[in-house]
Design a protein around this motif. Structure first.
Motif, PDB file in Angstrom:
ATOM      1  N   THR A   1       6.133  61.400  10.787  1.00 21.86           N
ATOM      2  CA  THR A   1       5.720  60.724  12.361  1.00 21.86           C
ATOM      3  C   THR A   1       6.567  61.521  13.380  1.00 21.86           C
ATOM      4  OG1 THR A   1       4.297  58.392  11.126  1.00 21.86           O
ATOM      5  CG2 THR A   1       5.412  58.952  13.582  1.00 21.86           C
ATOM      6  N   VAL A   2       6.069  61.852  14.113  1.00 25.53           N
ATOM      7  CA  VAL A   2       6.487  62.258  15.813  1.00 25.53           C
ATOM      8  C   VAL A   2       6.580  61.611  16.016  1.00 25.53           C
ATOM      9  CG1 VAL A   2       7.022  64.948  16.598  1.00 25.53           C
ATOM     10  CG2 VAL A   2       6.197  64.698  14.395  1.00 25.53           C
ATOM     11  N   ILE A   3       7.720  61.491  16.711  1.00 19.90           N
ATOM     12  CA  ILE A   3       7.794  60.487  18.377  1.00 19.90           C
ATOM     13  C   ILE A   3       8.949  61.764  19.249  1.00 19.90           C
ATOM     14  CG2 ILE A   3       8.428  58.665  19.405  1.00 19.90           C
ATOM     15  CD1 ILE A   3       8.084  57.418  16.774  1.00 19.90           C
ATOM     16  N   ALA A   4       8.394  62.032  20.794  1.00 18.81           N
ATOM     17  CA  ALA A   4       7.186  61.655  21.231  1.00 18.81           C
ATOM     18  C   ALA A   4       6.692  63.613  21.338  1.00 18.81           C
ATOM     19  CB  ALA A   4       6.826  61.367  22.490  1.00 18.81           C
TER      20      ALA A   4
ATOM     21  N   LEU B   1       5.455  69.370  15.218  1.00 15.37           N
ATOM     22  CA  LEU B   1       4.202  68.890  14.404  1.00 15.37           C
ATOM     23  C   LEU B   1       3.494  70.607  13.968  1.00 15.37           C
ATOM     24  CD1 LEU B   1       2.145  67.051  17.668  1.00 15.37           C
ATOM     25  CD2 LEU B   1       2.754  66.822  15.292  1.00 15.37           C
ATOM     26  N   GLN B   2       4.022  71.776  14.509  1.00 14.51           N
ATOM     27  CA  GLN B   2       3.772  73.501  14.565  1.00 14.51           C
ATOM     28  C   GLN B   2       4.352  73.766  13.155  1.00 14.51           C
ATOM     29  OE1 GLN B   2       3.291  76.893  17.398  1.00 14.51           O
ATOM     30  NE2 GLN B   2       3.793  74.688  18.991  1.00 14.51           N
ATOM     31  N   LEU B   3       5.971  72.987  12.948  1.00 13.12           N
ATOM     32  CA  LEU B   3       5.939  73.543  11.744  1.00 13.12           C
ATOM     33  C   LEU B   3       6.075  73.205  10.748  1.00 13.12           C
ATOM     34  CD1 LEU B   3       9.390  73.457  12.958  1.00 13.12           C
ATOM     35  CD2 LEU B   3       8.915  74.862  12.103  1.00 13.12           C
TER      36      LEU B   3
ATOM     37  N   ALA C   1       1.423  65.626   9.857  1.00 13.63           N
ATOM     38  CA  ALA C   1       1.502  65.509  10.510  1.00 13.63           C
ATOM     39  C   ALA C   1       0.763  63.880  11.901  1.00 13.63           C
ATOM     40  CB  ALA C   1       2.650  66.732  11.395  1.00 13.63           C
ATOM     41  N   ILE C   2       1.443  62.898  11.533  1.00 15.84           N
ATOM     42  CA  ILE C   2       0.939  61.891  12.776  1.00 15.84           C
ATOM     43  C   ILE C   2       2.140  62.189  13.709  1.00 15.84           C
ATOM     44  CG2 ILE C   2       0.298  59.444  13.338  1.00 15.84           C
ATOM     45  CD1 ILE C   2       0.760  59.023  10.560  1.00 15.84           C
ATOM     46  N   ALA C   3       0.867  62.538  15.762  1.00 17.84           N
ATOM     47  CA  ALA C   3       1.398  62.139  16.258  1.00 17.84           C
ATOM     48  C   ALA C   3       1.762  60.961  17.075  1.00 17.84           C
ATOM     49  CB  ALA C   3       0.738  63.402  17.332  1.00 17.84           C
TER      50      ALA C   3
ATOM     51  N   ALA D   1       5.164  57.030   6.815  1.00 18.04           N
ATOM     52  CA  ALA D   1       5.690  57.914   7.270  1.00 18.04           C
ATOM     53  C   ALA D   1       6.912  57.936   6.120  1.00 18.04           C
ATOM     54  CB  ALA D   1       6.265  58.209   7.849  1.00 18.04           C
ATOM     55  N   ALA D   2       7.756  59.003   5.394  1.00 18.64           N
ATOM     56  CA  ALA D   2       8.276  60.008   4.637  1.00 18.64           C
ATOM     57  C   ALA D   2       9.468  60.061   5.119  1.00 18.64           C
ATOM     58  CB  ALA D   2       8.485  60.884   3.248  1.00 18.64           C
ATOM     59  N   VAL D   3       9.070  60.649   7.027  1.00 20.42           N
ATOM     60  CA  VAL D   3       9.910  60.887   7.836  1.00 20.42           C
ATOM     61  C   VAL D   3       9.267  60.453   8.952  1.00 20.42           C
ATOM     62  CG1 VAL D   3      11.537  63.027   8.700  1.00 20.42           C
ATOM     63  CG2 VAL D   3      10.978  62.840   6.367  1.00 20.42           C
TER      64      VAL D   3
END
Length: 284
Positions: free
Chosen positions: A153-156, A166-168, A176-178, A211-213
């Motif tokens: 999960t990517v914040i922000a 997100l691209q990686l 990926a969850i944005a 999320a794991a991370v």
């Protein structure tokens, strides 16, 4: 980041002291002599050092704003121990000691802090990737140790590190969850998000729970919300601020990830650039 100026990474200044400490052994602490003939070097390069020539019209931060900065350029001079680099190589990474002569800029770096850039990519675009992309890489794969099929999960997502994360993730088959305001759904999915969670609702907590991370680029109240929602075994990694572990549920962990730009990580980023799987996330 804009597409007209070589810019320092959002979080880079806060970590300057630590990074500079690691570089002191290989980087000349003196500035380049502006009055010397040729390209301005008063003394020969030390082992491992490279002198880079910037493209005409490109700018770097003033010395007072940050002693280290993201950069892209062409190798103009090498030391004896050049680590495989040669005059004329296009490279990107971090550098210091900007010097201008006849409207051409030069900067000093070392072989351990740049990588060759082979794909046709505008120098300013390449420069915006150095510290942001390597920070995202470290968070996902060096510290997070994510495997294909796992969830991050990517914040922000709208931050430079977030958009590159997100691209990686997509490039390595990580789901990926944005987390971002929902009005950017189309953009985050184009960058690699499998799902978008609105940061203004409790969807943030739901995204962190599975999320794991969790990659945190915001800190503060948002970070506290994310950490409190983590499940056992989950890891929150932040490049914004040091997490308050008193808020972490049992079995969850969190840590602050400093910006460390190395040639090894830059080479991985360069490989992804070469095949078109990683590009600067341009502003809307």
């Amino acid at each position: 980041m804009t597409s007209t100026v070589i810019a320092t990474h959002d979080r880079f200044p806060s970590n300057t002291a630590a990074v500079l400490s690691r570089l002191r052994a290989t980087l000349d602490s003196s500035t380049i002599d502006r009055s010397t003939a040729g390209i301005g070097r008063a003394t020969p390069l030390r082992a491992g050092e490279l002198l880079l020539r910037l493209q005409p019209g490109m700018r770097v931060p003033s010395p007072s704003s940050s002693p280290l900065f993201d950069v892209a350029g062409v190798v103009a001079e090498t030391a004896l121990d050049a680590g495989g680099f040669a005059v004329g190589d296009r490279v990107f990474g971090v550098a210091r000691d900007p010097h201008w002569r006849d409207d051409v800029g030069y900067v000093l770096t070392t072989v351990g802090h740049v990588a060759k850039l082979r794909r046709t990519l505008a120098p300013v675009q390449a420069a915006t990737l150095a510290s942001s992309a390597t920070t995202a890489w470290r968070m996902l794969f060096r510290r997070g140790r994510l495997e294909p099929g796992e969830i991050v999960t990517v914040i922000a997502a709208r931050s430079p590190v977030g958009a590159l994360a997100l691209q990686l993730a997509r490039a390595h088959d990580v789901q990926a969850i944005a987390v971002s305001p929902s009005d950017g759904n189309h953009r985050w999915r184009a960058l690699g998000a499998h799902r978008v969670a609105d940061i203004r609702t409790d969807a943030l907590e739901s995204a962190c729970r599975v999320a794991a991370v969790v990659v945190d680029t915001v800190g503060g109240f948002i970070q506290r919300r994310a950490l409190s929602a983590m499940q056992e075994g989950g890891v929150l990694l932040s490049c914004a601020s040091r997490p308050d572990m008193s808020r972490a549920p049992p079995g969850a962990s969190a840590e602050f990830v400093e910006t460390r730009v190395t040639s090894r990580d830059l080479a991985r980023i360069a490989d992804l650039i070469d095949v078109g799987r990683l590009v600067p996330a341009l502003d809307d």
